[in-house]
Design a protein around this motif. Structure first.
Motif, PDB file in Angstrom:
ATOM      1  N   ASN A   1      64.554 -11.740 -19.552  1.00 29.75           N
ATOM      2  CA  ASN A   1      63.564 -11.067 -19.885  1.00 29.75           C
ATOM      3  C   ASN A   1      63.445  -9.907 -20.203  1.00 29.75           C
ATOM      4  OD1 ASN A   1      61.227 -13.181 -20.027  1.00 29.75           O
ATOM      5  ND2 ASN A   1      60.113 -12.303 -18.297  1.00 29.75           N
ATOM      6  N   ALA A   2      64.344  -8.942 -19.306  1.00 26.74           N
ATOM      7  CA  ALA A   2      64.481  -7.445 -19.690  1.00 26.74           C
ATOM      8  C   ALA A   2      65.473  -7.475 -20.948  1.00 26.74           C
ATOM      9  CB  ALA A   2      65.328  -6.977 -18.503  1.00 26.74           C
ATOM     10  N   ALA A   3      66.401  -8.137 -21.086  1.00 24.49           N
ATOM     11  CA  ALA A   3      67.108  -7.973 -22.542  1.00 24.49           C
ATOM     12  C   ALA A   3      66.074  -8.469 -23.731  1.00 24.49           C
ATOM     13  CB  ALA A   3      68.513  -9.003 -22.519  1.00 24.49           C
ATOM     14  N   THR A   4      65.580  -9.461 -23.679  1.00 27.42           N
ATOM     15  CA  THR A   4      64.803  -9.992 -24.817  1.00 27.42           C
ATOM     16  C   THR A   4      63.424  -9.170 -25.121  1.00 27.42           C
ATOM     17  OG1 THR A   4      63.786 -11.269 -23.563  1.00 27.42           O
ATOM     18  CG2 THR A   4      65.659 -12.353 -24.453  1.00 27.42           C
ATOM     19  N   SER A   5      62.920  -8.649 -24.133  1.00 31.19           N
ATOM     20  CA  SER A   5      61.840  -7.532 -24.257  1.00 31.19           C
ATOM     21  C   SER A   5      62.101  -6.362 -24.875  1.00 31.19           C
ATOM     22  CB  SER A   5      61.347  -7.311 -22.533  1.00 31.19           C
ATOM     23  OG  SER A   5      60.570  -8.145 -22.037  1.00 31.19           O
ATOM     24  N   ALA A   6      63.284  -5.841 -24.716  1.00 32.11           N
ATOM     25  CA  ALA A   6      63.864  -4.674 -25.226  1.00 32.11           C
ATOM     26  C   ALA A   6      64.247  -4.930 -26.795  1.00 32.11           C
ATOM     27  CB  ALA A   6      65.069  -4.117 -24.916  1.00 32.11           C
ATOM     28  N   LEU A   7      64.419  -6.209 -27.080  1.00 37.26           N
ATOM     29  CA  LEU A   7      64.569  -6.598 -28.539  1.00 37.26           C
ATOM     30  C   LEU A   7      63.224  -6.927 -29.396  1.00 37.26           C
ATOM     31  CD1 LEU A   7      67.793  -8.784 -28.228  1.00 37.26           C
ATOM     32  CD2 LEU A   7      67.810  -6.313 -29.151  1.00 37.26           C
ATOM     33  N   GLY A   8      61.916  -6.913 -28.440  1.00 33.34           N
ATOM     34  CA  GLY A   8      60.849  -7.220 -28.947  1.00 33.34           C
ATOM     35  C   GLY A   8      60.554  -8.648 -29.346  1.00 33.34           C
ATOM     36  N   ALA A   9      61.244  -9.557 -28.483  1.00 33.01           N
ATOM     37  CA  ALA A   9      60.906 -11.057 -28.519  1.00 33.01           C
ATOM     38  C   ALA A   9      61.287 -11.788 -27.614  1.00 33.01           C
ATOM     39  CB  ALA A   9      61.799 -11.798 -29.782  1.00 33.01           C
ATOM     40  N   GLU A  10      60.235 -11.647 -26.559  1.00 44.57           N
ATOM     41  CA  GLU A  10      60.565 -11.967 -25.165  1.00 44.57           C
ATOM     42  C   GLU A  10      60.834 -13.530 -25.052  1.00 44.57           C
ATOM     43  OE1 GLU A  10      58.750 -10.783 -20.620  1.00 44.57           O
ATOM     44  OE2 GLU A  10      57.482 -10.696 -22.429  1.00 44.57           O
ATOM     45  N   TRP A  11      61.913 -14.117 -24.402  1.00 46.99           N
ATOM     46  CA  TRP A  11      62.031 -15.335 -24.551  1.00 46.99           C
ATOM     47  C   TRP A  11      61.075 -16.079 -23.501  1.00 46.99           C
ATOM     48  CZ3 TRP A  11      68.150 -16.355 -24.536  1.00 46.99           C
ATOM     49  CH2 TRP A  11      68.412 -15.954 -25.844  1.00 46.99           C
ATOM     50  N   PHE A  12      60.726 -15.392 -22.426  1.00 42.39           N
ATOM     51  CA  PHE A  12      60.064 -15.956 -21.422  1.00 42.39           C
ATOM     52  C   PHE A  12      59.194 -15.323 -20.556  1.00 42.39           C
ATOM     53  CE2 PHE A  12      61.824 -18.777 -17.246  1.00 42.39           C
ATOM     54  CZ  PHE A  12      60.342 -19.096 -17.033  1.00 42.39           C
ATOM     55  N   PRO A  13      57.902 -15.184 -21.423  1.00 41.98           N
ATOM     56  CA  PRO A  13      56.845 -14.389 -21.396  1.00 41.98           C
ATOM     57  C   PRO A  13      55.913 -15.178 -20.517  1.00 41.98           C
ATOM     58  CG  PRO A  13      56.487 -15.742 -23.528  1.00 41.98           C
ATOM     59  CD  PRO A  13      57.979 -15.897 -22.873  1.00 41.98           C
ATOM     60  N   ASP A  14      54.806 -14.407 -19.964  1.00 42.32           N
ATOM     61  CA  ASP A  14      53.842 -15.004 -19.066  1.00 42.32           C
ATOM     62  C   ASP A  14      53.389 -16.450 -19.681  1.00 42.32           C
ATOM     63  OD1 ASP A  14      52.231 -15.633 -16.844  1.00 42.32           O
ATOM     64  OD2 ASP A  14      50.499 -14.298 -17.903  1.00 42.32           O
ATOM     65  N   GLU A  15      52.875 -16.415 -20.894  1.00 45.55           N
ATOM     66  CA  GLU A  15      52.493 -17.618 -21.598  1.00 45.55           C
ATOM     67  C   GLU A  15      53.616 -18.192 -22.586  1.00 45.55           C
ATOM     68  OE1 GLU A  15      51.641 -20.623 -22.887  1.00 45.55           O
ATOM     69  OE2 GLU A  15      49.777 -19.927 -21.860  1.00 45.55           O
ATOM     70  N   ILE A  16      54.261 -19.113 -22.175  1.00 46.00           N
ATOM     71  CA  ILE A  16      55.405 -19.679 -22.840  1.00 46.00           C
ATOM     72  C   ILE A  16      55.376 -20.089 -24.082  1.00 46.00           C
ATOM     73  CG2 ILE A  16      56.557 -20.209 -20.434  1.00 46.00           C
ATOM     74  CD1 ILE A  16      56.241 -23.133 -21.229  1.00 46.00           C
ATOM     75  N   ASN A  17      54.038 -20.420 -24.514  1.00 45.58           N
ATOM     76  CA  ASN A  17      53.749 -20.878 -25.986  1.00 45.58           C
ATOM     77  C   ASN A  17      54.107 -19.548 -26.931  1.00 45.58           C
ATOM     78  OD1 ASN A  17      52.735 -23.578 -25.613  1.00 45.58           O
ATOM     79  ND2 ASN A  17      50.872 -22.729 -24.794  1.00 45.58           N
ATOM     80  N   ASP A  18      54.151 -18.531 -26.314  1.00 44.05           N
ATOM     81  CA  ASP A  18      54.226 -17.307 -27.067  1.00 44.05           C
ATOM     82  C   ASP A  18      55.829 -16.949 -27.184  1.00 44.05           C
ATOM     83  OD1 ASP A  18      51.488 -17.159 -27.656  1.00 44.05           O
ATOM     84  OD2 ASP A  18      51.250 -15.958 -25.717  1.00 44.05           O
ATOM     85  N   GLY A  19      56.599 -17.564 -26.394  1.00 40.59           N
ATOM     86  CA  GLY A  19      58.031 -17.139 -26.208  1.00 40.59           C
ATOM     87  C   GLY A  19      58.735 -17.942 -26.968  1.00 40.59           C
ATOM     88  N   TYR A  20      60.108 -18.198 -26.357  1.00 45.30           N
ATOM     89  CA  TYR A  20      61.256 -18.830 -26.797  1.00 45.30           C
ATOM     90  C   TYR A  20      61.968 -19.372 -25.697  1.00 45.30           C
ATOM     91  CZ  TYR A  20      60.170 -16.078 -30.996  1.00 45.30           C
ATOM     92  OH  TYR A  20      59.366 -15.522 -32.039  1.00 45.30           O
ATOM     93  N   LEU A  21      61.307 -20.480 -25.083  1.00 46.95           N
ATOM     94  CA  LEU A  21      61.828 -21.073 -23.904  1.00 46.95           C
ATOM     95  C   LEU A  21      63.028 -21.919 -24.338  1.00 46.95           C
ATOM     96  CD1 LEU A  21      61.656 -21.316 -20.932  1.00 46.95           C
ATOM     97  CD2 LEU A  21      60.143 -23.275 -21.252  1.00 46.95           C
ATOM     98  N   GLU A  22      63.064 -22.367 -25.551  1.00 45.35           N
ATOM     99  CA  GLU A  22      64.176 -23.136 -26.105  1.00 45.35           C
ATOM    100  C   GLU A  22      65.372 -22.456 -26.153  1.00 45.35           C
ATOM    101  OE1 GLU A  22      61.684 -22.141 -29.880  1.00 45.35           O
ATOM    102  OE2 GLU A  22      61.573 -22.490 -27.712  1.00 45.35           O
ATOM    103  N   TYR A  23      65.335 -21.142 -26.436  1.00 46.55           N
ATOM    104  CA  TYR A  23      66.548 -20.317 -26.602  1.00 46.55           C
ATOM    105  C   TYR A  23      67.175 -20.192 -25.069  1.00 46.55           C
ATOM    106  CZ  TYR A  23      65.203 -18.839 -31.243  1.00 46.55           C
ATOM    107  OH  TYR A  23      64.481 -18.755 -32.557  1.00 46.55           O
TER     108      TYR A  23
END
Length: 557
Positions: free
Chosen positions: A494-516
């Motif tokens: 979460n920390a790494a992907t948030s820094a890149l601007g595309a959080e993989w595991f956000p609070d709402e996973i529909n908005d994230g990239y759980l598949e990654y």
């Protein structure tokens, strides 16, 4: 789910068997002659069935309580405590990890200080505190007396800590305590006890993952958590009912204490070469009596032998990180898939039952067909080869989860979505049925048959006789470490992907990239498997029976 129960069962067997000083066999060895075995009464004709039933029902209630709490833990954290999805997943992983850390210390406490009955009873009382606190903080007392979210979160964490401590103390001792009641009846009675012990464990978990989680999801957590609270109180009452009949033995000392002393003493003496014995190849040799130390040579060699097994265990740790996805990421994924059919809502946690089905179906198949077939063809599967198969299956399960996540989101983007409410929390869910998750749960179950069952067999068969109980506890310890690694991985990703601007595991996973995230786990598992292959290729089996033959060769043969 169920195979972790099986691990607990096998741990209990291992602790009982570790009392036998001369046996290194995976099978339980009785000191009785064959004729006396035949004459020994069965469990059902021994007159002790009522004693055993008190212990079995106590275990059923405890497992029902544990899985009723763990099953919907993520949903409670997000819907009632208003925590983020990633925080809920982290709490679930840490809770599970702690519950599997404690048994090693629970076993030590019983063997060295308190005895098995007192440890079980004390653990139950600690357990009751947490279990009864949960429904209380879940009751809506109205605006005047309503707890704040921070207060609820504090009480909830305290409850989880007490439950983890309680279940760990019980898990390490209840099986061996039950077998202790039948020691003089021989092998058959003890084997019958453990068969039913495992049955009662799974009955408790089945009730939890069907009735318990359904009530929580559909009728609220105040009522849903009241069920495990009552179950835990019943467990205490049932245990005490049988106290007048139990065979209660005083603590006899734990090999864990001796092992710790050997390691600590040798570490303190390992700074400089031994002038009189430069040929020593281990710091542990310094504490041998033959080199002027204070520990018998045999004891030191037994401790050294555990070092051969630890590298294998280290590679099993990440397997458990994959396993715990069932109660975290798989659960979050299932919340956002179609659960309602004809006014009936399927509990998300009930999908764990497919893990059990995978185990129940595959165990007889591998036992009756697959393993004998490989042996018949001149290619018997060694223990480490079977563990490796389970690791590959675990990787496949997480890849399946990634594929389902991609399909779920694609369907939503094409307009196939719905509003779904669970325990008062609303989700944007895909119209893809939650039963699409079935394969990933089944494959996890299949992986447990190879990695977990065989891992326990490997740990027991490759350990010195009086270290087998410890090794069973250390094997369960890998489960706890796997849970902690999983929670740390969520934070790092979460920390790494948030820094890149595309959080993989956000609070709402529909908005994230759980598949990654799933693909990352699969990749890490493959790297872990590669390390396992290197270690396994170099491993040399120990002959655990006088007549053992092929198993003493390398896993690569």
């Amino acid at each position: 789910m169920a195979q972790t129960n099986n691990a607990e069962n096998m741990l209990s067997i291992g602790q009982v068997q570790a009392r036998e000083p001369t046996s290194l066999s995976v099978e339980i060895k009785s000191s009785q002659s064959d004729n006396s075995k035949k004459d020994a009464p069965s469990l059902f004709r021994s007159g002790r069935l009522h004693i055993v039933l008190c212990i079995l029902f106590c275990e059923l209630c405890e497992r029902l309580t544990y899985f009723s709490i763990a099953g919907n833990l993520v949903l409670y954290c997000t819907s009632t405590l208003h925590l983020t999805s990633q925080t809920a997943a982290t709490i679930s992983l840490v809770f599970s990890g702690t519950a599997y850390f404690v048994p090693l210390f629970g076993g030590w406490l019983a063997d060295s200080v308190a005895g098995k009955f007192n440890t079980i009873y004390g653990s139950l009382l600690i357990y009751v505190i947490g279990a009864t606190l949960l429904p209380v903080i879940s009751i809506d007392f109205g605006s005047g007396y309503k707890l704040s979210d921070s207060a609820k979160q504090g009480y909830y964490m305290f409850a989880l800590i007490t439950i983890a401590i309680g279940t760990g103390g019980i898990k390490a001792n209840v099986g061996p305590f039950g077998a202790q009641q039948l020691d003089d009846l021989g092998e058959t009675a003890i084997q019958t006890f453990f068969n039913w012990f495992y049955w009662f464990i799974n009955m408790g978990s089945t009730v939890a993952f069907s009735i318990g989680v359904y009530v929580q999801q559909e009728y609220g957590f105040a009522l849903g958590y009241a069920i495990p609270a009552v179950s835990m109180i019943a467990a205490v009452i049932i245990l005490l009912i049988g106290k007048i009949w139990y065979i209660i033995k005083p603590p006899e000392g734990s090999p864990l204490t001796t092992m710790s002393k050997v390691v600590i003493t040798s570490a303190s003496q390992c700074r400089h070469p031994h002038i009189d014995a430069p040929e020593m190849n281990s710091c542990l040799d310094r504490v041998k009596e033959s080199y002027g130390g204070k520990f018998p040579d045999k004891t030191v060699e037994e401790v050294k032998s555990l070092g051969r097994i630890m590298p294998i265990f280290a590679t099993i740790v990440f397997y458990w990180t994959i396993y715990f996805q069932m109660s975290t990421t798989f659960y979050l994924q299932g919340e956002r898939m179609r659960l309602s059919y004809d006014n009936f809502s399927i509990p998300v946690a009930s999908l764990n039952l497919f893990d059990s089905i995978g185990i129940l179906v595959l165990v007889p198949i591998v036992d009756i067909l697959i393993y004998p077939l490989f042996a018949f063809c001149g290619m018997p599967l060694s223990k480490l080869q079977r563990i490796g198969v389970g690791m590959i299956l675990a990787t496949m399960s997480i890849i399946l989860a990634a594929v389902i996540e991609i399909a779920r989101k694609n369907i939503m983007q094409e307009g196939g979505w719905m509003i779904q409410e669970l325990a008062g929390e609303k989700f944007n869910a895909s119209t893809l049925s939650v039963f699409a998750q079935t394969p990933q749960y089944l494959v996890v179950g299949a992986s447990e048959v190879f990695t977990v069952i065989t891992g326990i067999e490997f740990a027991y068969s490759q350990s010195p006789a009086n270290m087998q109980g410890i090794m069973m506890g250390i094997f369960l310890l890998t489960t706890g470490i796997g849970g902690y690694i999983g929670s740390l991985l969520v934070i790092i990703v979460n920390a790494a992907t948030s820094a890149l601007g595309a959080e993989w595991f956000p609070d709402e996973i529909n908005d994230g990239y759980l598949e990654y995230y799933f693909f990352l786990l699969a990749g890490l598992m493959l790297v872990n498997f590669g390390i396992f292959l290197i270690i396994a290729k170099k491993y040399k089996y120990v002959n655990v029976k006088q007549d053992s033959t092929d198993e003493s060769s390398s896993v690569a043969s």
